[in-house]
Design a protein around this motif. Structure first.
Motif, PDB file in Angstrom:
ATOM      1  N   MET A   1       0.841  -1.204   0.000  1.00  0.00           N
ATOM      2  CA  MET A   1       0.000   0.000   0.000  1.00  0.00           C
ATOM      3  C   MET A   1       0.877   1.257   0.000  1.00  0.00           C
ATOM      4  N   THR A   2       0.494   2.237  -0.783  1.00  0.00           N
ATOM      5  CA  THR A   2       1.228   3.502  -0.767  1.00  0.00           C
ATOM      6  C   THR A   2       0.287   4.669  -0.460  1.00  0.00           C
ATOM      7  N   ILE A   3       0.921   5.738  -0.032  1.00  0.00           N
ATOM      8  CA  ILE A   3       0.215   6.965   0.347  1.00  0.00           C
ATOM      9  C   ILE A   3       0.684   8.053  -0.619  1.00  0.00           C
ATOM     10  N   ASN A   4      -0.250   8.749  -1.241  1.00  0.00           N
ATOM     11  CA  ASN A   4       0.141   9.841  -2.126  1.00  0.00           C
ATOM     12  C   ASN A   4      -0.071  11.203  -1.443  1.00  0.00           C
ATOM     13  N   SER A   5       0.281  12.253  -2.154  1.00  0.00           N
ATOM     14  CA  SER A   5       0.196  13.602  -1.572  1.00  0.00           C
ATOM     15  C   SER A   5      -1.219  13.948  -1.111  1.00  0.00           C
ATOM     16  N   ALA A   6      -2.211  13.516  -1.882  1.00  0.00           N
ATOM     17  CA  ALA A   6      -3.605  13.836  -1.522  1.00  0.00           C
ATOM     18  C   ALA A   6      -3.980  13.172  -0.196  1.00  0.00           C
ATOM     19  N   ILE A   7      -3.499  11.944   0.007  1.00  0.00           N
ATOM     20  CA  ILE A   7      -3.800  11.255   1.275  1.00  0.00           C
ATOM     21  C   ILE A   7      -3.064  11.935   2.435  1.00  0.00           C
ATOM     22  N   VAL A   8      -1.850  12.387   2.171  1.00  0.00           N
ATOM     23  CA  VAL A   8      -1.107  13.111   3.216  1.00  0.00           C
ATOM     24  C   VAL A   8      -1.888  14.363   3.629  1.00  0.00           C
TER      25      VAL A   8
ATOM     26  N   LYS B   1       7.882   1.606   4.326  1.00  0.00           N
ATOM     27  CA  LYS B   1       9.305   1.810   4.655  1.00  0.00           C
ATOM     28  C   LYS B   1       9.633   3.301   4.703  1.00  0.00           C
ATOM     29  N   ASP B   2       9.068   4.063   3.749  1.00  0.00           N
ATOM     30  CA  ASP B   2       9.273   5.520   3.780  1.00  0.00           C
ATOM     31  C   ASP B   2       8.674   6.107   5.059  1.00  0.00           C
ATOM     32  N   ILE B   3       7.533   5.564   5.456  1.00  0.00           N
ATOM     33  CA  ILE B   3       6.882   6.079   6.661  1.00  0.00           C
ATOM     34  C   ILE B   3       7.723   5.744   7.895  1.00  0.00           C
ATOM     35  N   LEU B   4       8.399   4.604   7.861  1.00  0.00           N
ATOM     36  CA  LEU B   4       9.334   4.271   8.943  1.00  0.00           C
ATOM     37  C   LEU B   4      10.458   5.307   8.984  1.00  0.00           C
TER      38      LEU B   4
ATOM     39  N   ARG C   1       7.992  -0.293  13.657  1.00  0.00           N
ATOM     40  CA  ARG C   1       9.160  -0.905  13.013  1.00  0.00           C
ATOM     41  C   ARG C   1       9.042  -2.439  13.029  1.00  0.00           C
ATOM     42  N   ASP C   2       8.647  -2.987  14.183  1.00  0.00           N
ATOM     43  CA  ASP C   2       8.469  -4.449  14.282  1.00  0.00           C
ATOM     44  C   ASP C   2       7.425  -4.927  13.279  1.00  0.00           C
ATOM     45  N   ALA C   3       6.343  -4.189  13.166  1.00  0.00           N
ATOM     46  CA  ALA C   3       5.260  -4.583  12.256  1.00  0.00           C
ATOM     47  C   ALA C   3       5.733  -4.532  10.802  1.00  0.00           C
ATOM     48  N   VAL C   4       6.480  -3.489  10.460  1.00  0.00           N
ATOM     49  CA  VAL C   4       6.993  -3.369   9.078  1.00  0.00           C
ATOM     50  C   VAL C   4       7.988  -4.501   8.794  1.00  0.00           C
ATOM     51  N   ASP C   5       8.843  -4.785   9.777  1.00  0.00           N
ATOM     52  CA  ASP C   5       9.809  -5.887   9.606  1.00  0.00           C
ATOM     53  C   ASP C   5       9.094  -7.214   9.361  1.00  0.00           C
ATOM     54  N   ASN C   6       7.887  -7.331   9.914  1.00  0.00           N
ATOM     55  CA  ASN C   6       7.130  -8.575   9.751  1.00  0.00           C
ATOM     56  C   ASN C   6       6.137  -8.510   8.590  1.00  0.00           C
ATOM     57  N   ASN C   7       6.282  -7.507   7.742  1.00  0.00           N
ATOM     58  CA  ASN C   7       5.413  -7.347   6.564  1.00  0.00           C
ATOM     59  C   ASN C   7       3.928  -7.429   6.877  1.00  0.00           C
ATOM     60  N   ILE C   8       3.542  -6.743   7.916  1.00  0.00           N
ATOM     61  CA  ILE C   8       2.170  -6.818   8.389  1.00  0.00           C
ATOM     62  C   ILE C   8       1.215  -5.967   7.526  1.00  0.00           C
ATOM     63  N   GLY C   9       1.759  -5.026   6.797  1.00  0.00           N
ATOM     64  CA  GLY C   9       0.906  -4.117   6.013  1.00  0.00           C
ATOM     65  C   GLY C   9       0.767  -2.778   6.716  1.00  0.00           C
ATOM     66  N   LEU C  10       0.674  -1.720   5.930  1.00  0.00           N
ATOM     67  CA  LEU C  10       0.715  -0.362   6.482  1.00  0.00           C
ATOM     68  C   LEU C  10      -0.407  -0.076   7.486  1.00  0.00           C
TER      69      LEU C  10
END
Ligand code: ADP
Ligand code: MG
Ligand code: MG
Length: 210
Positions: free
Chosen positions: A1-8, A104-107, A142-151
């Motif tokens: 999942m990604t976040i774009n400028s509009a979502i920000v 990852k960028d959000i991390l 960070r733990d959740a991202v490392d475990n590929n849990i989803g954003l």
């Protein structure tokens, strides 16, 4: 999942709304161990941020976050303005030029923001500040991202950890900021800044989960 400028931009609107709704609550918390202005400060800052959003549409995420940070520094008095302002400015630098960010960028954003707060405030976890909500939240994220849990789920875990950290501030003595003047008498009171940090993360997670 990604976040774009509009979502920000939606996330920033959500944060502004949440802080407005909690203006009295945050100020009440600050009246117990500070100077009764935290809700007022945060609401003033994010209201000014709202006025800048139309000019930020279509801009990259780095520019959006940097503008939020600069606005907070210039409109929020007190400790929280420079601290949250630095956090958003560092966050913006961390994703300069990007129009889309992933977990990852959000991390990277989260790490840069917390590092900025710690440097600016010369504080660490355990001093009864916003760091006590943000540091555990970052760890869970960070733990959740490392475990590929989803954003979305990773953010939910960060919110849960922030809530626990916020509640824990009731049990500890303030050694930074105005609340430190109270020493032991600060025990029993929840830190206003830890509370606004929790609310901010919750508002962001809500948008991503919607
Ligand atoms: P002020 O205390 O100047 O009136 P606010 O009431 O807006 O500013 O913000 C107070 C919050 O700022 C505190 O609850 C705490 O979480 C946070 N804070 C204060 N000093 C520091 C610091 N040195 N490092 C990190 N956070 C801090
Ligand atoms: Mg205050
Ligand atoms: Mg003040």
């Amino acid at each position: 999942m990604t976040i774009n400028s509009a979502i920000v931009i939606d996330i920033i609107k959500s944060i502004a709304k949440t802080l407005a709704e909690n203006k009295e609550y945050l100020t009440e918390l600050d009246s117990a161990i500070g100077d009764a202005d935290h809700g007022i400060n945060m609401d003033r800052g994010f209201n000014t941020v709202l006025t800048k959003l139309p000019s930020l549409e279509g801009k990259d995420i780095g520019t959006i976050l940097k503008t939020v940070g600069m606005t907070l520094v210039s409109t929020v008095g007190g400790a929280s303005g420079p601290l949250y302002g630095t956090a958003f400015m560092r966050a913006g630098q961390a994703v300069a030029g990007k129009n889309e960010i992933d977990e990852k960028d959000i991390l990277t954003i989260f790490e840069a923001a917390l590092q900025g707060i710690k440097e600016r405030g010369k504080a660490v976890a355990g001093e009864k500040t916003m760091i006590d909500a943000l540091e555990p939240a970052l760890k869970s994220y960070r733990d959740a991202v490392d475990n590929n849990i989803g954003l979305a789920e990773a953010l939910n875990r960060a919110v849960d950890a922030a809530k626990e950290g916020m509640e824990y501030t009731k049990n500890i003595i303030a050694t930074k900021g105005r609340a430190s003047y109270l020493g032991e008498r600060s025990i029993g009171h929840q830190d206003p800044g830890a509370t606004s940090s929790y609310l901010l993360l919750q508002a962001a997670a809500r948008v991503v989960n919607s």
